[in-house]
Design a protein around this motif. Structure first.
Motif, PDB file in Angstrom:
ATOM      1  N   LEU A  50      -7.041   0.108  -1.555  1.00  0.00           N
ATOM      2  CA  LEU A  50      -6.135   0.751  -0.612  1.00  0.00           C
ATOM      3  C   LEU A  50      -6.903   1.350   0.561  1.00  0.00           C
ATOM      4  O   LEU A  50      -7.886   2.069   0.385  1.00  0.00           O
ATOM      5  CB  LEU A  50      -5.325   1.835  -1.329  1.00  0.00           C
ATOM      6  CG  LEU A  50      -4.417   1.334  -2.462  1.00  0.00           C
ATOM      7  CD1 LEU A  50      -3.833   2.499  -3.239  1.00  0.00           C
ATOM      8  CD2 LEU A  50      -3.317   0.447  -1.914  1.00  0.00           C
ATOM      9  N   LYS A 129       2.679  -1.876  -3.423  1.00  0.00           N
ATOM     10  CA  LYS A 129       1.723  -2.966  -3.239  1.00  0.00           C
ATOM     11  C   LYS A 129       0.916  -3.199  -4.511  1.00  0.00           C
ATOM     12  O   LYS A 129       0.805  -4.330  -5.008  1.00  0.00           O
ATOM     13  CB  LYS A 129       0.784  -2.654  -2.077  1.00  0.00           C
ATOM     14  CG  LYS A 129      -0.382  -3.615  -1.962  1.00  0.00           C
ATOM     15  CD  LYS A 129      -1.484  -3.086  -1.067  1.00  0.00           C
ATOM     16  CE  LYS A 129      -2.771  -3.882  -1.233  1.00  0.00           C
ATOM     17  NZ  LYS A 129      -3.880  -3.355  -0.419  1.00  0.00           N
ATOM     18  N   CYS A 145       3.931  -8.959  -3.251  1.00  0.00           N
ATOM     19  CA  CYS A 145       2.921  -7.969  -2.885  1.00  0.00           C
ATOM     20  C   CYS A 145       2.777  -7.968  -1.367  1.00  0.00           C
ATOM     21  O   CYS A 145       2.336  -8.963  -0.783  1.00  0.00           O
ATOM     22  CB  CYS A 145       1.593  -8.295  -3.562  1.00  0.00           C
ATOM     23  SG  CYS A 145       0.301  -7.123  -3.140  1.00  0.00           S
ATOM     24  N   ASP A 147       0.976  -6.216   1.736  1.00  0.00           N
ATOM     25  CA  ASP A 147       0.013  -5.301   2.332  1.00  0.00           C
ATOM     26  C   ASP A 147       0.184  -5.355   3.852  1.00  0.00           C
ATOM     27  O   ASP A 147       1.144  -5.938   4.351  1.00  0.00           O
ATOM     28  CB  ASP A 147      -1.412  -5.654   1.893  1.00  0.00           C
ATOM     29  CG  ASP A 147      -1.882  -6.964   2.509  1.00  0.00           C
ATOM     30  OD1 ASP A 147      -1.058  -7.704   3.084  1.00  0.00           O
ATOM     31  OD2 ASP A 147      -3.092  -7.252   2.420  1.00  0.00           O
ATOM     32  N   ASN A 185       1.449 -13.713  -0.940  1.00  0.00           N
ATOM     33  CA  ASN A 185       0.456 -12.689  -0.628  1.00  0.00           C
ATOM     34  C   ASN A 185      -0.923 -13.261  -0.355  1.00  0.00           C
ATOM     35  O   ASN A 185      -1.513 -13.009   0.694  1.00  0.00           O
ATOM     36  CB  ASN A 185       0.380 -11.656  -1.753  1.00  0.00           C
ATOM     37  CG  ASN A 185      -0.719 -10.628  -1.523  1.00  0.00           C
ATOM     38  OD1 ASN A 185      -1.823 -10.762  -2.028  1.00  0.00           O
ATOM     39  ND2 ASN A 185      -0.412  -9.610  -0.739  1.00  0.00           N
TER      40      ASN A 185
END
Length: 219
Positions: A50, A129, A145, A147, A185
């Motif tokens: 992250l 996420k 997912c 991001d 993703n």
């Protein structure tokens, strides 16, 4: 561009970026055969990732996994030592606290392998996420997912008009056919890291240049 265009877009991304640096979770950790080890490493690496670039995530995760093998050793490791392994990841001090808390929760839990997004969201530092990445890459479940790369690209494509990644995920869940969920993703992350950059995207190098509406995106 229609959702069904993904039938040719995703294979084209695979071909275009076949030699691009691979993703730690999607290309390496997801191949671990033991499900307990796979769950542990993907969860931990996803939290580490992250607000952190892929290369830094990869290097930090390797340092952690060289000494931390499971939730028990994660719970036992001295915080200062874990901080040193995580540095220079973004928010490494906070992540140290979160990972230690996750370890304690998992060791006390009667469910060693939480398999739903709702269960995973109860863990410190785990947002949508990370939860989606775990259910898709560990358990092979359906999930999207999202991001910053996926968020940016589908906004540029005009598929959504959203303010953040969580909103994008929920819109895609409403609109995107399920057969595209899991494969989206890893392809769009690679596209976003190498071609569809946040600033000065390399449109001339992209096979979608003539088709992409290039909706202005600021985030």
């Amino acid at each position: 561009m229609k959702y069904s265009d993904l039938d040719w877009i995703l294979p084209q991304i695979d071909t275009l970026l076949a030699y691009a640096p691979k993703l730690l979770v999607s290309h390496e950790l997801s191949q671990i055969s033991n499900i307990e080890e796979r769950f542990f490493k993907i969860l931990v690496a996803s939290v580490i990732s992250l607000r952190t670039k892929e290369k830094v995530t990869w290097e930090a995760s390797k340092r952690v996994f060289s000494q931390v093998k499971d939730f028990q050793t994660l719970a036992n490791i001295v915080p200062d030592a874990l901080e040193k392994m995580l540095y220079p990841c973004g928010f490494y001090k906070r992540k140290t606290i979160q990972l230690k808390e996750i370890a304690k929760i998992m060791l006390a839990s009667s469910n060693p392998l939480p398999q739903s997004i709702e269960e995973l969201l109860l863990l410190p530092g785990v947002g949508r996420k990370v939860a989606n990445l775990v259910v898709t890459e560990v358990f092979g479940q359906e999930g999207i997912c999202v991001d910053i790369h996926v968020h940016r690209i589908v906004n540029r494509w005009g598929w959504v008009k959203t303010a953040n990644a969580d909103q994008t995920e929920l819109r895609l869940r409403e609109r995107l056919p399920r057969q595209y969920w899991r494969g989206l993703n890893r392809r769009l992350v690679l596209l976003g890291q190498n071609i569809c950059l946040p600033r000065n995207p390399k449109c001339a190098e992209c096979f979608l240049d003539k088709f992409c509406p290039k909706v202005p995106f600021v985030n």
